[in-house]
Design a protein around this motif. Structure first.
Motif, PDB file in Angstrom:
ATOM      1  N   ARG A 186       8.297   5.790  -4.959  1.00  0.00           N
ATOM      2  CA  ARG A 186       8.786   4.822  -5.933  1.00  0.00           C
ATOM      3  C   ARG A 186      10.215   4.369  -5.619  1.00  0.00           C
ATOM      4  N   THR A 187      10.685   4.664  -4.390  1.00  0.00           N
ATOM      5  CA  THR A 187      12.033   4.254  -4.005  1.00  0.00           C
ATOM      6  C   THR A 187      11.964   3.286  -2.840  1.00  0.00           C
ATOM      7  N   LEU A 188      13.039   2.480  -2.690  1.00  0.00           N
ATOM      8  CA  LEU A 188      13.122   1.570  -1.557  1.00  0.00           C
ATOM      9  C   LEU A 188      13.544   2.344  -0.326  1.00  0.00           C
ATOM     10  N   ALA A 189      12.879   2.033   0.794  1.00  0.00           N
ATOM     11  CA  ALA A 189      13.059   2.835   1.992  1.00  0.00           C
ATOM     12  C   ALA A 189      14.129   2.259   2.905  1.00  0.00           C
ATOM     13  N   HIS A 190      14.759   3.129   3.661  1.00  0.00           N
ATOM     14  CA  HIS A 190      15.685   2.753   4.722  1.00  0.00           C
ATOM     15  C   HIS A 190      15.378   3.678   5.895  1.00  0.00           C
ATOM     16  N   PHE A 191      15.207   3.123   7.065  1.00  0.00           N
ATOM     17  CA  PHE A 191      14.801   3.914   8.211  1.00  0.00           C
ATOM     18  C   PHE A 191      15.843   3.827   9.324  1.00  0.00           C
ATOM     19  N   PRO A 192      16.980   4.458   9.182  1.00  0.00           N
ATOM     20  CA  PRO A 192      17.984   4.394  10.238  1.00  0.00           C
ATOM     21  C   PRO A 192      17.452   4.998  11.527  1.00  0.00           C
ATOM     22  N   GLY A 193      17.681   4.288  12.629  1.00  0.00           N
ATOM     23  CA  GLY A 193      17.265   4.793  13.924  1.00  0.00           C
ATOM     24  C   GLY A 193      15.860   4.423  14.323  1.00  0.00           C
ATOM     25  N   ILE A 194      15.042   3.948  13.378  1.00  0.00           N
ATOM     26  CA  ILE A 194      13.688   3.540  13.751  1.00  0.00           C
ATOM     27  C   ILE A 194      13.723   2.150  14.362  1.00  0.00           C
ATOM     28  N   SER A 195      14.299   1.194  13.669  1.00  0.00           N
ATOM     29  CA  SER A 195      14.392  -0.162  14.197  1.00  0.00           C
ATOM     30  C   SER A 195      15.262  -0.987  13.285  1.00  0.00           C
ATOM     31  N   ARG A 196      15.778  -2.056  13.841  1.00  0.00           N
ATOM     32  CA  ARG A 196      16.531  -2.994  13.015  1.00  0.00           C
ATOM     33  C   ARG A 196      15.630  -3.691  12.013  1.00  0.00           C
ATOM     34  N   ALA A 197      14.403  -3.998  12.430  1.00  0.00           N
ATOM     35  CA  ALA A 197      13.534  -4.802  11.576  1.00  0.00           C
ATOM     36  C   ALA A 197      13.139  -4.067  10.303  1.00  0.00           C
ATOM     37  N   THR A 198      12.985  -2.738  10.376  1.00  0.00           N
ATOM     38  CA  THR A 198      12.510  -2.017   9.203  1.00  0.00           C
ATOM     39  C   THR A 198      13.577  -1.891   8.133  1.00  0.00           C
ATOM     40  N   GLU A 199      14.808  -2.263   8.437  1.00  0.00           N
ATOM     41  CA  GLU A 199      15.842  -2.233   7.418  1.00  0.00           C
ATOM     42  C   GLU A 199      15.818  -3.489   6.552  1.00  0.00           C
ATOM     43  N   LEU A 200      14.978  -4.462   6.901  1.00  0.00           N
ATOM     44  CA  LEU A 200      14.832  -5.660   6.102  1.00  0.00           C
ATOM     45  C   LEU A 200      13.911  -5.364   4.917  1.00  0.00           C
ATOM     46  N   ASN A 201      13.858  -6.302   3.986  1.00  0.00           N
ATOM     47  CA  ASN A 201      13.001  -6.124   2.821  1.00  0.00           C
ATOM     48  C   ASN A 201      11.535  -6.063   3.223  1.00  0.00           C
ATOM     49  N   GLY A 202      10.783  -5.272   2.470  1.00  0.00           N
ATOM     50  CA  GLY A 202       9.351  -5.240   2.671  1.00  0.00           C
ATOM     51  C   GLY A 202       8.676  -6.385   1.944  1.00  0.00           C
ATOM     52  N   VAL A 203       7.356  -6.413   2.000  1.00  0.00           N
ATOM     53  CA  VAL A 203       6.563  -7.467   1.370  1.00  0.00           C
ATOM     54  C   VAL A 203       5.439  -6.808   0.584  1.00  0.00           C
ATOM     55  N   ASN A 204       4.658  -7.628  -0.095  1.00  0.00           N
ATOM     56  CA  ASN A 204       3.481  -7.137  -0.804  1.00  0.00           C
ATOM     57  C   ASN A 204       2.254  -7.432   0.044  1.00  0.00           C
ATOM     58  N   SER A 205       1.800  -6.456   0.796  1.00  0.00           N
ATOM     59  CA  SER A 205       0.647  -6.645   1.667  1.00  0.00           C
ATOM     60  C   SER A 205      -0.316  -5.474   1.564  1.00  0.00           C
ATOM     61  N   LYS A 206      -0.502  -4.968   0.351  1.00  0.00           N
ATOM     62  CA  LYS A 206      -1.394  -3.834   0.156  1.00  0.00           C
ATOM     63  C   LYS A 206      -2.847  -4.298   0.189  1.00  0.00           C
ATOM     64  N   MET A 207      -3.722  -3.436   0.664  1.00  0.00           N
ATOM     65  CA  MET A 207      -5.154  -3.734   0.648  1.00  0.00           C
ATOM     66  C   MET A 207      -5.715  -3.483  -0.750  1.00  0.00           C
ATOM     67  N   ASP A 208      -6.628  -4.348  -1.176  1.00  0.00           N
ATOM     68  CA  ASP A 208      -7.331  -4.150  -2.444  1.00  0.00           C
ATOM     69  C   ASP A 208      -8.388  -3.058  -2.298  1.00  0.00           C
ATOM     70  N   ASP A 209      -8.547  -2.262  -3.332  1.00  0.00           N
ATOM     71  CA  ASP A 209      -9.555  -1.203  -3.280  1.00  0.00           C
ATOM     72  C   ASP A 209     -10.977  -1.748  -3.224  1.00  0.00           C
ATOM     73  N   LEU A 210     -11.198  -2.915  -3.790  1.00  0.00           N
ATOM     74  CA  LEU A 210     -12.539  -3.502  -3.709  1.00  0.00           C
ATOM     75  C   LEU A 210     -12.910  -3.819  -2.267  1.00  0.00           C
ATOM     76  N   GLN A 211     -11.957  -4.296  -1.458  1.00  0.00           N
ATOM     77  CA  GLN A 211     -12.242  -4.550  -0.047  1.00  0.00           C
ATOM     78  C   GLN A 211     -12.451  -3.239   0.699  1.00  0.00           C
ATOM     79  N   ALA A 212     -11.647  -2.240   0.356  1.00  0.00           N
ATOM     80  CA  ALA A 212     -11.841  -0.922   0.979  1.00  0.00           C
ATOM     81  C   ALA A 212     -13.219  -0.370   0.659  1.00  0.00           C
ATOM     82  N   ALA A 213     -13.679  -0.574  -0.568  1.00  0.00           N
ATOM     83  CA  ALA A 213     -15.004  -0.099  -0.961  1.00  0.00           C
ATOM     84  C   ALA A 213     -16.095  -0.774  -0.137  1.00  0.00           C
ATOM     85  N   VAL A 214     -15.951  -2.089   0.072  1.00  0.00           N
ATOM     86  CA  VAL A 214     -16.921  -2.818   0.897  1.00  0.00           C
ATOM     87  C   VAL A 214     -16.923  -2.279   2.319  1.00  0.00           C
ATOM     88  N   LEU A 215     -15.748  -2.077   2.884  1.00  0.00           N
ATOM     89  CA  LEU A 215     -15.656  -1.621   4.272  1.00  0.00           C
ATOM     90  C   LEU A 215     -16.195  -0.197   4.424  1.00  0.00           C
TER      91      LEU A 215
END
Length: 401
Positions: free
Chosen positions: A236-265
């Motif tokens: 439930r906290t915002l992440a910071h990944f020092p040393g992993i990459s410059r890009a991961t220090e930017l804001n994240g997005v909302n790209s979660k998979m829906d459970d209904l699609q997971a159920a189909v798959l």
């Protein structure tokens, strides 16, 4: 050569009893429906419709099926590419070498991740990134190499891995179409830093809408991608990944998979091996019926490799004279087709500012002018294939047999 000027050959068209759509899954979905329904009911009863238990189960099942150490489920194959590039450290202005013949998401994902696509030509047999052209495209600003596995086979991963190693590049795979394909036993998407899968409904394993996944054996990449898909959160906290990459220090997005699609798959995954076998049978049936049709310039060709590889037919692609006229003729007779891809990426208007010109990548440009995908999905019957092939033969010869 003008591929659209002339019309079909004279003579009556073959009889047909029903249309043949480019894609359909009614029968195969009906077979999987009891399992899917049970999982969908569980989602409804649980009340968690996104990023819930079914998604977690799907990630575990997909990791086991592919052999990946980590699987990160997201809401589309395109987002999977964007988040993978960012998780691998793509920084603003970094160049990524990609093929000029692919779906737009291959290049647009680089832009969306903050990078700059640099195009290269394709191998004319496999339609995948040509290693020599890719090496020629590398500059001092290039940090990544992203081959695409297309239609039925992998890119030349031994040669492309060599290019990446010689130039100090991170190798990522646009393996969106490549579920089930392996190179010396290693699943597509796991031959470099990571790869992606798309579960768009027409794919070999399709959901009922957009869905995708990131595959990687690198725990740091998986951790970064997992946070980026959920607004940068870990828990439930915002992440910071020092040393992993410059890009991961930017804001994240909302790209979660829906459970209904997971159920189909999850409901369809146990049937995937049978679907792959059925696609191989359909491809063989097409090839047997079309191998001697004048006007077809090429049928699908699986490249000979020193590595142990296996084709998995996602699309049955032919090269044809008068490609557009053939597509129109088939459409007039109830047969659906798709053009992969009508304009090469380096000539797309959205990339005009990059300064590429017609003629720079002749193999990609030739493929865009001549390739046509015929109906291809497990619900096809032998009668459907007979109908399509008879119409193709009639277009070029005036005879159905």
């Amino acid at each position: 050569m003008d591929f659209t000027a002339a019309g079909p050959a004279a003579g009556p068209a073959p009889d047909r009893t029903r249309p043949v759509p480019f894609f359909g899954q009614a029968a195969s979905f009906e077979d999987a429906w009891p399992d899917i329904r049970a999982r969908v009911t569980e989602v409804i009863d649980d009340g968690k419709y996104s990023h819930g238990q079914q998604v977690g189960r799907w990630e575990a099942a997909l990791a086991e099926w592919t052999g990946a150490r980590h699987c990160v489920a997201v809401n589309s194959g395109t987002d999977a590419l964007v988040l993978l590039l960012r998780a691998c450290g793509l920084a603003p202005g970094d160049e990524v070498v990609v093929p000029a013949f692919s779906f737009i998401a291959t290049a647009s994902s680089v832009v969306l991740a903050g990078g700059r696509p640099v195009f290269a030509d394709i191998d004319p047999v496999t339609y995948t990134l040509d290693p020599n052209s890719a090496a020629d495209a590398v500059t001092g600003r290039t940090t990544m190499l992203m081959p695409v596995h297309l239609f039925c086979q992998l890119a030349d991963m031994d040669a492309l891995t060599g290019v990446a190693e010689r130039h100090g590049l991170t190798l990522v795979e646009d393996s969106a179409e490549a579920i089930g394909m392996r190179w010396n036993g290693v699943h597509a998407g796991l031959l470099g830093a990571g790869g992606v899968l798309s579960f768009f409904p027409t794919k070999t394993l399709g959901a009922l809408g957009d869905a995708g996944a990131i595959l990687t054996d690198d725990a740091r990449i998986a951790e970064a991608a997992s946070a980026l898909r959920h607004h940068g959160r870990t828990g439930r906290t915002l992440a910071h990944f020092p040393g992993i990459s410059r890009a991961t220090e930017l804001n994240g997005v909302n790209s979660k998979m829906d459970d209904l699609q997971a159920a189909v798959l999850l409901g369809k995954l146990p049937r995937l091996a049978a679907a792959v076998r059925r696609r191989a049978e359909l491809a063989a049936a097409y090839t047997e019926r079309l191998r001697d049709v004048p006007g077809l310039l090429r049928l699908p060709t699986v490249a000979a490799r020193e590595a142990d590889t296996n084709p998995v037919f996602y699309v049955y692609l032919v090269e044809a004279e008068r490609r557009d006229a053939l597509a129109a003729y088939l459409a007039d007779h109830g047969v659906g087709t798709e053009t992969y891809y009508p304009v090469p990426l380096h000539l797309q208007p959205c990339f005009a500012a990059l300064g590429y010109k017609q003629g720079q990548f002749p193999h990609a440009e030739a493929a865009c002018a001549r390739t046509l995908a015929l109906p291809f999905h497990p619900d096809l019957t032998t009668a459907d294939i007979d109908t399509v092939c008879a119409l193709v033969r009639h277009f070029f010869t005036g005879r159905a047999a």
